[in-house]
Design an enzyme around this catalytic site. Structure first.
Site, PDB file in Angstrom:
ATOM      1  N   ASP A  87      62.180   6.387  75.693  1.00  0.00           N
ATOM      2  CA  ASP A  87      61.530   5.963  74.460  1.00  0.00           C
ATOM      3  C   ASP A  87      62.447   6.351  73.300  1.00  0.00           C
ATOM      4  O   ASP A  87      63.368   7.151  73.460  1.00  0.00           O
ATOM      5  CB  ASP A  87      60.173   6.667  74.352  1.00  0.00           C
ATOM      6  CG  ASP A  87      59.463   6.376  73.052  1.00  0.00           C
ATOM      7  OD1 ASP A  87      59.502   5.228  72.596  1.00  0.00           O
ATOM      8  OD2 ASP A  87      58.875   7.322  72.480  1.00  0.00           O
ATOM      9  N   ASP A 111      61.296   6.518  69.344  1.00  0.00           N
ATOM     10  CA  ASP A 111      60.619   7.311  68.316  1.00  0.00           C
ATOM     11  C   ASP A 111      60.011   8.577  68.922  1.00  0.00           C
ATOM     12  O   ASP A 111      59.282   8.523  69.919  1.00  0.00           O
ATOM     13  CB  ASP A 111      59.512   6.489  67.660  1.00  0.00           C
ATOM     14  CG  ASP A 111      60.066   5.344  66.830  1.00  0.00           C
ATOM     15  OD1 ASP A 111      61.274   5.048  66.947  1.00  0.00           O
ATOM     16  OD2 ASP A 111      59.296   4.723  66.069  1.00  0.00           O
ATOM     17  N   LYS A 139      57.146  -1.954  78.285  1.00  0.00           N
ATOM     18  CA  LYS A 139      58.129  -0.904  78.566  1.00  0.00           C
ATOM     19  C   LYS A 139      58.354  -0.759  80.075  1.00  0.00           C
ATOM     20  O   LYS A 139      59.493  -0.621  80.539  1.00  0.00           O
ATOM     21  CB  LYS A 139      57.671   0.432  77.968  1.00  0.00           C
ATOM     22  CG  LYS A 139      57.775   0.482  76.456  1.00  0.00           C
ATOM     23  CD  LYS A 139      57.506   1.893  75.944  1.00  0.00           C
ATOM     24  CE  LYS A 139      57.851   1.992  74.467  1.00  0.00           C
ATOM     25  NZ  LYS A 139      57.787   3.378  73.970  1.00  0.00           N
TER      26      LYS A 139
END
Length: 405
Positions: free
Chosen positions: A183, A185, A316
């Site tokens: 990921d 952020d 994702k």
């Protein structure tokens, strides 16, 4: 057990102050009896050496014992010689690598972990230190364990004791090329990009509250993204460049990516944020694949909408599978790292799912959690030591080793 394993053997152990030449002195002394060496193992802890050797010396045990004691006396060390039969007992199946991270790491933590291992009837075959700073990391090489059951019970210890414990298959399963997907952020970077953008629109607090709810899994991510992006309507696209310049990498991010690339791993990022910020960051770090949402821009202004399919929780996981297929790697050889509920599907799909300073719902479902603020601590979960990382940095021209912190 084969007949040859019933031969007389001697286990020699030397302990004392470490110095160059101890191993040579021992085996020079023994050269006259021509021992068959079955096993040798040596460790050094704060300058104290322990050297063990398992030898086959049929019919000359007394002579070997005297020679070992003579060598130890000359070195100012202590020696023990134990008679037995055959080689080491074969290691049982169910090999597991257990990695324990703490800052600080205490005797209570090691007692709790080793107690769980013993309670499962498993055996600790070796223990080694992987790092001393910025966290202390100890790795247990265990055999005779049921990984799934052991992982569950160690997760309870980790929660109760406030330490990070990772359990993964050992042996060949831990070696070779992998795909590592992160990921962005609050994982690769310390920021939430949409909040940085919202600050330029004067709506940061409003957007941050929605982001927090989405990461806890309280709101549908896709709906929350559209609501937050709508707050960006009218922003000049030049703001994207200023936000790119403002993002702060998580401590250890460069070290993690640099080391993984040296190992020949494929590194990818997937983000519920925006490709306009993510792709330049990926290019800077040498990351192989990047997937994120695309902001709609018309006449140099953000419209408050995104283009195409939203990269959400399912997106994702789909990206992880796609990247793995592109690289010709099975999912068992993938690692996923994330912090929010939006990362759960890819964490569950990966061979090793890591919750990094994550929300409780993510920690509960990931294979392991890292709760220290250093992203390169992930390297220790893969069996890579701090010393190996620094040595590789020193060999790289122009790279300096970061200070100890």
């Amino acid at each position: 057990m084969p007949p040859e394993d019933q031969t007389e053997t001697l286990l020699l152990t030397l302990t004392g102050a470490d110095r160059p030449g101890v191993t040579r002195t021992l085996f020079d002394t023994l050269a006259t009896v021509h021992p068959v060496v079955l096993d040798v193992e040596q460790t050094v802890t704060r300058g104290h050496l322990t050297l063990s050797a398992l030898l086959e010396v049929t019919g000359r045990e007394a002579e070997v014992s005297a020679l070992v004691q003579r060598a130890a006396y000359g070195l100012g060390m202590t020696a023990t010689v134990t008679r037995g039969r055959g080689d080491n007992e074969p290691r049982r199946r169910g090999r597991v690598a257990i990695t324990l991270l703490g800052h600080p790491l205490t005797g209570r933590h090691l007692s709790a972990v080793s107690g769980v291992i013993a309670g499962h009837g498993a055996n600790i075959d070796r223990i080694r230190r992987l790092s001393r700073y910025p966290v202390t990391t100890i790795e247990f090489d265990v055999s005779g364990a049921d990984l799934d059951v052991l992982r569950r019970d160690l997760a309870l210890v980790a929660a109760a004791e406030g330490v990070d414990i990772a359990s993964s298959p050992a042996g060949l399963a831990r070696r070779g090329r992998r795909l590592v997907v992160m990921d962005v952020d609050s994982t690769l970077i310390q920021d939430e990009v949409i909040e940085l953008l919202a600050a330029h629109a004067g709506r940061e607090a409003e957007v941050a509250a929605v982001t927090e709810q989405a990461m806890r899994g309280e709101l549908d991510f896709s709906a929350s993204l559209h609501a937050r992006v709508a707050a960006l309507e009218g922003l000049d696209e030049s703001v994207l460049g200023r936000v790119r310049d403002a993002v702060q990498l998580t401590p250890g991010a460069r070290t993690l990516v640099r080391t993984l690339k040296r190992l020949g791993f494929t590194v990818a990022v997937v983000s519920g944020g925006f490709i306009e910020v993510v792709q330049p960051l990926a290019d800077e770090l040498g990351i192989d694949h990047a997937r994120a949402n695309t902001l709609e821009i018309v006449d140099g202004k953000l419209t408050g909408r995104v283009l195409g399919e939203v990269v959400d929780r399912a997106g994702k996981a789909a990206a992880l599978r796609e990247f793995a297929a592109d690289e010709g790697l099975p999912l068992a050889r993938t690692v996923a790292i994330g912090d929010g509920a939006n990362d759960l599907d890819m964490i569950e799909a990966a061979g090793l799912g890591i919750a990094f300073n994550a929300k409780p719902v993510v920690r509960a479902l990931a294979d392991t959690a890292v709760n220290v603020p250093y992203l390169d601590a992930v390297l220790y979960l893969l069996g890579i030591t701090r010393e190996e990382v620094e040595e590789a940095d020193l060999l790289d021209e122009g790279t300096t080793v970061p200070p100890r912190v």
